[in-house]
Design a protein around this motif. Sequence first.
Motif, short mmCIF file in Angstrom:
data_model
loop_
_atom_site.label_atom_id
_atom_site.label_comp_id
_atom_site.label_asym_id
_atom_site.label_seq_id
_atom_site.Cartn_x
_atom_site.Cartn_y
_atom_site.Cartn_z
N HIS A 67 0.91 -1.10 -0.07
CA HIS A 67 0.20 0.01 0.08
C HIS A 67 0.90 1.34 -0.10
CE1 HIS A 67 -3.16 2.64 0.78
NE2 HIS A 67 -2.57 3.34 2.02
N PHE A 68 1.86 1.23 0.64
CA PHE A 68 2.78 2.29 0.93
C PHE A 68 3.90 2.34 -0.30
CE2 PHE A 68 0.96 1.94 5.17
CZ PHE A 68 0.41 3.18 5.18
N ASP A 69 4.00 1.47 -1.12
CA ASP A 69 4.97 1.33 -2.03
C ASP A 69 4.34 2.13 -3.48
OD1 ASP A 69 7.29 0.55 -3.50
OD2 ASP A 69 7.04 -1.33 -3.29
N TYR A 70 5.24 2.13 -4.37
CA TYR A 70 5.01 2.77 -5.70
C TYR A 70 4.59 1.51 -6.58
CZ TYR A 70 5.72 4.56 -10.42
OH TYR A 70 5.37 5.04 -11.74
N ASN A 71 3.63 1.59 -7.31
CA ASN A 71 2.92 0.74 -8.31
C ASN A 71 2.98 1.26 -9.63
OD1 ASN A 71 1.27 -0.80 -9.87
ND2 ASN A 71 0.31 -1.85 -8.05
N GLU A 85 -5.70 13.36 -10.56
CA GLU A 85 -5.96 13.46 -9.11
C GLU A 85 -5.44 12.08 -8.42
OE1 GLU A 85 -9.45 15.20 -8.10
OE2 GLU A 85 -9.31 17.04 -9.33
N LEU A 86 -5.98 11.12 -8.83
CA LEU A 86 -5.73 9.53 -8.29
C LEU A 86 -4.27 9.46 -8.31
CD1 LEU A 86 -8.66 7.35 -9.68
CD2 LEU A 86 -8.23 8.43 -7.44
N ARG A 87 -3.61 9.93 -9.40
CA ARG A 87 -2.13 9.63 -9.36
C ARG A 87 -1.52 10.29 -8.39
NH1 ARG A 87 0.76 11.19 -14.48
NH2 ARG A 87 2.43 9.71 -13.43
N GLU A 88 -1.73 11.48 -8.18
CA GLU A 88 -1.41 12.44 -7.13
C GLU A 88 -1.50 12.08 -5.64
OE1 GLU A 88 -2.76 16.37 -7.75
OE2 GLU A 88 -1.96 16.68 -9.72
N GLU A 89 -2.86 11.60 -5.57
CA GLU A 89 -3.13 10.87 -4.18
C GLU A 89 -2.17 9.44 -3.99
OE1 GLU A 89 -4.56 10.19 -0.48
OE2 GLU A 89 -4.69 12.06 -1.77
N LEU A 90 -1.97 8.72 -4.86
CA LEU A 90 -1.11 7.57 -4.73
C LEU A 90 0.26 8.02 -4.48
CD1 LEU A 90 -2.98 5.11 -7.23
CD2 LEU A 90 -3.19 5.21 -4.75
N SER A 94 2.74 6.75 -1.40
CA SER A 94 3.93 6.20 -1.51
C SER A 94 5.13 6.89 -1.01
CB SER A 94 3.95 5.69 -2.82
OG SER A 94 4.28 6.73 -3.59
N SER A 95 5.01 8.33 -0.52
CA SER A 95 6.13 9.15 -0.33
C SER A 95 5.83 9.83 0.79
CB SER A 95 6.29 10.36 -1.60
OG SER A 95 5.27 11.17 -1.71
#
Length: 297
Positions: A67-71, A85-90, A94-95
Amino acid sequence: MKKIRKAVIPVAGLGTRFLPATKSIPKEMLTIVDRPTIQYIVEEVVASGIEEVILITSDGKSAIENHFDYNFELDTILKEKNKDELREELARTSSLIEIVSVRQKKPLGLGHAIWMARNVIGDEPFLVLLGDDLVRSEKPCCRQMLDLYEQVGESIVAIQRVPMEQTCQYGIVEGEALDIERTFKVSRMVEKPAPGTSDSDMAIIGRYLLMPEIFEILGTTTPGHGGEIQLTDALQALSRQRGMYAYEFTGRRYDAGDKLGYLKAIVDVAMSHPTLGEPFRQHLADICPSGCKTHQP
């Protein structure tokens, strides 16, 4: 006085209180509105100024780390669909913070789980947050404890008042009130006292600020009931060795590992959600026009 930079979050528990929902999903990944429970815990740590999180995990908990990693694959799909917006939230998720995972191979109790972090923590004081204890407060609970640490320089346990008939469900602190607001010097700790054996209503919740000496104590603590190493026993020993304080935090605490506590947390978060809050409050008013005590499904 050493700065506190790290926080330990034990997430190795089986989540049996939520079966069958947690048969294949970690209890910490159960969603509260639009984020898993564990994210609220990590966000509290970040908002408190902590630099690194140590997750104490077990088999079947990889979803938390993921969940906290980059996918990359998911990010690529969202990019192709212009879901910015979803990309920014993810990307934000992850950071959030540097995260290290340590595996607890056997379920030997909370004390043992914390002991597993000894090599990562080293000779530093640190925070411990239970992965299903959600605290809603204007100033993060951890930040409140860190502010007190700057005054007392010793271990701190967060407490809340509970009805006397419920003290048998908690670790209970006895102590003397100090001039520092909402602060007590710990004189005794009792794990789930039998009725009538303690006159204190100060219950320990899932927030601790601990000196590194706790690791040596945990390493020599005799396993108790069920073969588990109990944290309360080690805390009692640490309080005798160095002193310890109890802090009655400000805010609302929910045991999100309990079904009723989990539902209460969802309602609290939903009612204050920036986009869902108003329609959700209206929904509650619609289904409970005379108060929810009279509502029938």
